[in-house]
Design an enzyme around this catalytic site. Structure first.
Site, short mmCIF file in Angstrom:
data_model
loop_
_atom_site.label_atom_id
_atom_site.label_comp_id
_atom_site.label_asym_id
_atom_site.label_seq_id
_atom_site.Cartn_x
_atom_site.Cartn_y
_atom_site.Cartn_z
N CYS B 83 8.43 19.44 -28.07
CA CYS B 83 8.04 21.19 -28.38
C CYS B 83 7.72 21.66 -29.42
O CYS B 83 7.53 22.69 -29.83
CB CYS B 83 8.75 22.06 -27.45
SG CYS B 83 10.21 21.19 -25.87
N SER B 207 10.56 29.80 -19.94
CA SER B 207 8.44 30.33 -20.11
C SER B 207 7.97 29.87 -19.22
O SER B 207 8.64 29.05 -18.32
CB SER B 207 8.45 29.96 -22.09
OG SER B 207 9.26 28.04 -22.04
N ILE B 209 3.92 27.44 -17.76
CA ILE B 209 3.06 26.69 -18.02
C ILE B 209 1.90 27.20 -18.27
O ILE B 209 1.51 27.89 -17.86
CB ILE B 209 2.96 26.03 -16.46
CG1 ILE B 209 4.18 24.90 -16.25
CG2 ILE B 209 1.52 25.04 -17.08
CD1 ILE B 209 3.87 23.90 -15.38
N LYS B 327 7.99 33.11 -23.90
CA LYS B 327 8.03 33.60 -22.58
C LYS B 327 6.87 34.06 -22.35
O LYS B 327 6.34 34.23 -20.68
CB LYS B 327 9.37 34.46 -22.43
CG LYS B 327 9.39 35.97 -21.15
CD LYS B 327 9.57 34.68 -20.04
CE LYS B 327 9.84 35.42 -18.46
NZ LYS B 327 8.37 35.28 -17.85
N HIS B 331 3.74 29.04 -23.44
CA HIS B 331 3.83 28.33 -24.48
C HIS B 331 3.67 27.08 -23.50
O HIS B 331 4.20 26.37 -23.09
CB HIS B 331 5.80 28.42 -23.73
CG HIS B 331 6.57 26.99 -24.08
ND1 HIS B 331 6.25 26.80 -25.74
CD2 HIS B 331 7.60 26.59 -24.21
CE1 HIS B 331 6.97 25.92 -26.17
NE2 HIS B 331 7.53 25.56 -24.63
#
Lengths: 134, 384
Positions: B83, B207, B209, B327, B331
């Site tokens: 990430c 968060s 998809i 959020k 993301h």
């Protein structure tokens, strides 16, 4: 399918096998080739007893593919009496019966099934230690 | 090392963009970042991405993006750090310019997630954890964060509702961001009623998809900024921690955040009190909490208090998620590190509209890979 992968993991999955650093004596789970503490590179297998306390836990409502959708699906981190912490599924317990600090013990159960013609992966899970009647 | 300036910026809207492929997203962000500059002058392309092979059936993104974005025979490479792939790509681009090995580097970070169903996406993301000792046991990233959050609440005596301020602030700040995925406010009542994902984590702690891409053009020459306010990268650092949560010496302390922040502060000659806004990695409320503590903005066990006391809003002591954060802005995992930089640049240039941090001159971004295993920290300063 990944058959060789699970064959390689059988010591850890079936026997909770980690390692002990020859140089400083530290016990590791999972097994390591290099000790993060002293840098030692000689390690012997060490079989953990599988007794410990619950460090934290969670009830999962969204699962990855390939995990049986049996709700509740509980995972926890277990502080082993011998030192390391282990992440594992928690079994034989309802979520409301769990509390941080409670005693747990290792059992061997089905972890996941890799599809209809795939492998069934068995390995360690942890369950609350039953109070002895008496 | 030479000074490095951000001279071009571009991004796509963030969301579940059914009509757009990974190629469309990367090309759109690139074209916007290069607008008005000579494409021939770009001598290196760095692509940040986590999971394009599984999520978008495409690897070799260096050549792929260079080809379709029309960058000719430019040197190009993909950088992956879970990430924190976007943060890693930004640092890679920064180092190439700072070291003098390149004059102008384009950093494009992209993730296309919505082509697969949510359980497949969550299985792909879980590859960033320890494969044999976390992922095999069915833990999603929500699960790993939940284990940390429950322990944090247990040790410090907090309740779930104490974390509501993170989602409320992020969503409020996203309303004025035209590229954000969720441009609607949420209330403490919404937070209290949110579905549990992995206890104690609920949907508003997490968060989503997202698809999206961001791009920045880096140069050693401030004149390349044209008429836009100059933004210089004054700190860039990274560190790692154990890949698994359970083997970490102290799972409630993001030591890689502490180490990388300390290095970045020392490069910049700054300290936490000098930072006007902090774009942290709020993939989950507990990660925002731990980042605030490890990066030096709150004492151990008291990060969540900044949210409870209203200090994380744009005119608070430590503004975070100022354009919606992970959020509410969204993301798209591998793109996030560059989107954080773009949010910071918008603030430093006074372009953040309804969520503008007053007189913002110094911004910090922090991008986390895995459950805290790889952490990239950058500090940006506006120069007049």
């Amino acid at each position: 399918m990944e058959l060789p992968r699970y064959h390689r993991l059988q010591g850890a999955l079936y026997r909770l096998e980690g390692s002990r650093c020859n140089a400083c004596g530290t016990l590791h789970f999972p097994a390591r080739a290099v000790c993060p503490g002293c840098g030692g590179t000689e390690h012997l297998p060490h079989r953990f007893k599988g007794a410990g306390t619950l460090w934290s836990f969670s009830e999962l409502y969204q699962l990855q593919r390939g995990h049986p959708k049996d709700i509740p699906h509980l995972v926890g981190i277990i502080q082993l009496d011998e030192g390391p912490r282990v992440l594992a599924q928690i079994t034989d317990a309802e979520p409301e019966e769990l509390s941080i600090g409670m005693r747990l013990e290792m059992v061997t159960r089905l972890i996941r099934s890799l599809g209809e013609d795939g492998l069934r992966i068995y390995g360690y899970k942890f369950r609350p230690v039953m109070e002895k009647n008496g | 090392m030479r000074d490095v300036y951000i001279i071009g910026t571009g991004q796509t809207p963030i969301g579940e963009l059914w009509g757009h492929s990974l190629k469309d997203l990367a090309v759109e962000a690139t074209v916007k970042a290069l607008y008005g500059t000579d494409k021939q002058a770009v001598d290196c392309l760095v692509v940040g991405n986590m999971c394009s092979g599984i999520l978008a059936s495409q690897e070799s993104l260096g050549a792929f993006v260079a080809d379709y974005a029309g960058l000719g025979p430019v040197e190009a490479v993909k950088v992956e750090s879970a990430c924190s792939s976007g943060g890693a790509a930004f640092r890679e681009g920064y180092l190439r310019v700072a070291s003098g090995t390149a004059e102008r580097v384009l950093v494009v970070a992209v993730e296309k997630m919505s082509d697969l169903l949510p359980d497949s996406v969550s299985s792909s993301l879980a590859l960033a954890a320890d494969g044999d000792y976390e992922n095999l046991h069915g833990t999603t990233f929500a699960a790993l964060n939940a284990l940390i959050m429950r322990r944090y609440m247990h040790e410090n005596g907090y309740k779930c509702e104490d974390f509501a301020g993170f989602a409320i602030n992020a969503h409020r700040n996203a309303v004025s961001n035209e590229n954000a995925q969720f441009r609607r406010p949420v209330t403490s009542k919404d937070y209290a009623n949110a579905t549990i994902v992995a206890s104690p984590i609920n949907l508003l702690d997490s968060s989503s998809i997202s698809d999206g891409a961001g791009a920045v053009l880096l140069s050693a020459d401030p004149k390349d900024s044209g008429s836009a306010r100059k933004v210089r990268v004054v700190g860039s650092a990274a560190a790692t921690d154990t890949i698994a949560v359970a083997t970490r010496k102290d799972p409630l302390w993001l030591s890689a955040a502490e180490i990388s922040a300390r290095r970045a502060f020392s490069q910049a000659g700054l300290e936490p009190g000098d930072i006007d806004l902090f774009e942290l990695h709020d993939a989950f409320s507990i990660m925002a909490t731990l980042s605030l503590e490890a990066a030096g903005f709150a004492p151990r066990g008291r990060g969540v208090r900044l949210a409870m006391e209203g200090e994380i809003v744009p005119n608070g002591k430590v503004p975070i998620a100022t354009r919606g954060g992970l959020k509410a802005r969204g993301h798209p995992v591998g793109a996030t590190g560059v989107l954080q930089v773009l949010d910071a640049v918008a603030q430093l240039r006074g372009q953040a509209g309804g969520s503008q941090v007053p007189d913002a001159r110094t911004a910090m971004t922090q991008n986390i890979g895995g459950s805290g295993a790889s952490i990239y920290t950058h500090i940006l300063v506006a120069e007049d």
